[in-house]
Design a protein around this motif. Structure first.
Motif, short mmCIF file in Angstrom:
data_model
loop_
_atom_site.label_atom_id
_atom_site.label_comp_id
_atom_site.label_asym_id
_atom_site.label_seq_id
_atom_site.Cartn_x
_atom_site.Cartn_y
_atom_site.Cartn_z
N VAL A 20 0.85 -1.19 0.00
CA VAL A 20 0.00 0.00 0.00
C VAL A 20 0.89 1.25 0.00
CG1 VAL A 20 -1.96 1.15 1.06
CG2 VAL A 20 -1.69 -1.32 1.32
N SER A 21 0.62 2.12 -0.94
CA SER A 21 1.50 3.27 -1.20
C SER A 21 1.36 4.38 -0.17
CB SER A 21 1.18 3.85 -2.58
OG SER A 21 -0.06 4.56 -2.55
N ALA A 63 3.89 -9.74 -5.26
CA ALA A 63 3.61 -8.45 -4.64
C ALA A 63 2.65 -7.66 -5.51
CB ALA A 63 4.90 -7.67 -4.42
N ILE A 64 1.59 -7.14 -4.92
CA ILE A 64 0.56 -6.40 -5.65
C ILE A 64 0.35 -5.05 -4.97
CG2 ILE A 64 -1.83 -6.36 -6.43
CD1 ILE A 64 -1.82 -9.41 -6.27
N ALA A 65 0.53 -3.98 -5.76
CA ALA A 65 0.32 -2.62 -5.25
C ALA A 65 -0.84 -1.98 -6.00
CB ALA A 65 1.58 -1.78 -5.42
N PRO A 66 -2.04 -1.93 -5.42
CA PRO A 66 -3.19 -1.34 -6.09
C PRO A 66 -3.17 0.18 -6.03
CG PRO A 66 -3.82 -2.10 -3.91
CD PRO A 66 -2.38 -2.50 -4.10
N GLU A 67 -3.67 0.82 -7.10
CA GLU A 67 -3.81 2.27 -7.11
C GLU A 67 -5.12 2.63 -6.44
OE1 GLU A 67 -3.19 5.36 -6.59
OE2 GLU A 67 -1.57 5.08 -8.06
N LEU A 68 -5.07 2.75 -5.12
CA LEU A 68 -6.27 2.92 -4.31
C LEU A 68 -6.90 4.31 -4.42
CD1 LEU A 68 -4.87 0.96 -1.26
CD2 LEU A 68 -6.71 0.19 -2.76
N PHE A 69 -6.20 5.24 -5.08
CA PHE A 69 -6.75 6.58 -5.31
C PHE A 69 -7.40 6.70 -6.69
CE2 PHE A 69 -2.87 7.45 -2.62
CZ PHE A 69 -3.56 7.57 -1.43
N ALA A 70 -7.55 5.58 -7.40
CA ALA A 70 -7.88 5.61 -8.82
C ALA A 70 -9.18 6.34 -9.15
CB ALA A 70 -7.95 4.18 -9.37
N ARG A 71 -10.14 6.35 -8.23
CA ARG A 71 -11.43 6.99 -8.50
C ARG A 71 -11.42 8.50 -8.27
NH1 ARG A 71 -11.87 2.43 -5.58
NH2 ARG A 71 -13.31 0.75 -6.17
N TYR A 72 -10.39 9.01 -7.60
CA TYR A 72 -10.46 10.36 -7.08
C TYR A 72 -9.46 11.33 -7.71
CZ TYR A 72 -13.21 7.77 -3.78
OH TYR A 72 -14.18 6.96 -3.24
N GLY A 73 -8.47 10.83 -8.40
CA GLY A 73 -7.47 11.69 -9.01
C GLY A 73 -6.13 10.99 -9.04
N ASP A 74 -5.18 11.57 -9.76
CA ASP A 74 -3.86 10.96 -9.91
C ASP A 74 -2.84 11.75 -9.10
OD1 ASP A 74 -1.53 9.74 -10.63
OD2 ASP A 74 -1.97 9.70 -12.78
N PRO A 75 -2.50 11.28 -7.90
CA PRO A 75 -1.56 12.04 -7.06
C PRO A 75 -0.17 12.14 -7.66
CG PRO A 75 -1.93 9.86 -6.14
CD PRO A 75 -2.92 10.02 -7.25
N ARG A 76 0.15 11.26 -8.58
CA ARG A 76 1.48 11.29 -9.20
C ARG A 76 1.68 12.54 -10.04
NH1 ARG A 76 0.80 5.91 -12.39
NH2 ARG A 76 -1.18 6.99 -12.69
N LYS A 77 0.58 13.15 -10.49
CA LYS A 77 0.67 14.30 -11.39
C LYS A 77 0.44 15.63 -10.70
CE LYS A 77 -0.84 11.51 -15.33
NZ LYS A 77 -1.90 11.32 -16.37
N ILE A 78 0.32 15.62 -9.38
CA ILE A 78 0.08 16.84 -8.61
C ILE A 78 1.35 17.22 -7.86
CG2 ILE A 78 -1.30 17.88 -6.78
CD1 ILE A 78 -3.56 15.99 -7.54
N SER A 79 1.76 18.48 -7.98
CA SER A 79 3.05 18.90 -7.44
C SER A 79 3.00 19.32 -5.97
CB SER A 79 3.62 20.06 -8.27
OG SER A 79 2.73 21.17 -8.26
N GLY A 132 2.73 -1.44 4.15
CA GLY A 132 2.37 -0.13 3.62
C GLY A 132 3.22 0.96 4.25
N PHE A 133 3.24 2.11 3.56
CA PHE A 133 4.14 3.20 3.92
C PHE A 133 3.36 4.50 4.09
CE2 PHE A 133 6.12 -0.06 1.44
CZ PHE A 133 7.33 -0.29 2.08
N CYS A 134 3.59 5.19 5.21
CA CYS A 134 2.93 6.48 5.47
C CYS A 134 1.41 6.28 5.45
CB CYS A 134 3.40 7.51 4.44
SG CYS A 134 2.82 9.19 4.72
#
Length: 294
Positions: free
Chosen positions: A89-90, A113-129, A172-174
């Motif tokens: 968990v990210s 090992a499986i890491a799901p994108e648990l924010f997938a319905r709400y936005g892409d945190p990878r693209k927010i600065s 999971g982390f943080c």
């Protein structure tokens, strides 16, 4: 828009987060990209750990969930089957390169090992600065109950794709560290859990109705908590309160604190990285997993 209730196959789902319904919404993230999240730039390139995918099956998968398909990153050895399964968990940054690398490191040890994108319905945190923008616009909108259900769906996917459901763990982390504690109280199939600097207390709400400190007596699998003594976001009082609650409950969970380490000490791509604590924590995690049948 119509409403749908998220359910779990686990019998204690309703008792953990009762009477929660979710509005059906489209998945914002439908595929994973490469690289590190914008909010973590500039990356500390000199300390980044890069794990090769050689000898592995590694990459994007789609996990069926209650309202569609959730994207996830999977890594496992390219030979064999019946693998022990670890859900990863990210942090708030989603499934970016660091989390993918964690999966590959675990796969090199023989795990699926499986890491799901648990924010997938709400936005892409990878693209927010901005970190505060991620917290306000994405993380704060994610219901715990939905996360538990999505993780159950990853368990089901693993069962259908060569995973051994008698050997299931989570780390999971943080933000994901807090989720790790919650999932250990949720899933009776879990063998072990390792929570890296996950928040233990805090304000409860309809979306986050209970915190790890509320669930110490309900843990269904032993949790190893790894914390930094210099963490400015997780009070040591909370860490000690969790340790006391675990002891009072008579459980097998343990907490280890690195006195000089800050928050995110395992994040090798950030200035918070502390090599000694991170390497020791990784060794402790491996030993914990083996000790508990993984």
């Amino acid at each position: 828009m119509s409403k749908t209730t998220t359910r779990s196959n686990n019998p204690d789902f309703a008792s953990l987060v009762p009477n929660v319904t979710f509005t059906r919404r489209a998945f914002v993230i439908t595929m994973l990209g490469a690289g590190f999240a914008l909010a973590t730039q500039p990356v500390m390139a000199e300390t980044v750990i890069k794990t090769s995918a050689e000898g592995l099956v590694a990459g994007e998968i789609k996990v069926p969930v209650s309202d569609g398909e959730m994207v996830a990153y999977r890594a496992q050895p390219d030979k064999g089957d019946n693998f022990s399964v670890i859900l990863v968990v990210s942090e708030i940054f989603g499934v970016h390169e660091h989390i993918a690398d964690i999966c590959r490191r675990l796969a090199k040890l023989g795990y699926m090992a499986i890491a799901p994108e648990l924010f997938a319905r709400y936005g892409d945190p990878r693209k927010i600065s901005g970190i505060q923008d991620i917290l306000a616009n994405i993380v704060s909108k994610v219901p715990d109950a939905q996360v538990m259900s999505d993780l159950d769906a990853c368990e089901a996917w693993a069962k259908d794709h060569g995973g051994d459901m008698h050997r299931l763990a989570i780390t999971g982390f943080c933000w994901g560290g807090r989720i790790t504690w919650l999932y250990a109280a949720h899933n009776p199939n879990l063998k072990a859990a390792v929570a890296w600097y996950g928040r233990l207390g805090g304000v409860v709400s309809e979306l986050t109705p209970r915190q790890p400190l509320d669930l110490a007596a309900q843990l269904k699998a032993p949790v190893l908590g790894l914390y930094g003594g210099q963490d400015q976001g997780i009070p040591l009082d909370d860490v000690e309160a969790m340790r006391a609650a675990i002891r009072k409950a008579g459980g097998k969970s343990e907490i280890h604190v690195y006195p000089d380490a800050p928050h995110a000490f395992n994040a090798d791509y950030r200035p918070s990285y502390r090599k000694d604590a991170a390497e020791d924590g990784w060794k402790r995690m491996q030993a914990w997993l083996k000790k508990n049948g993984m």
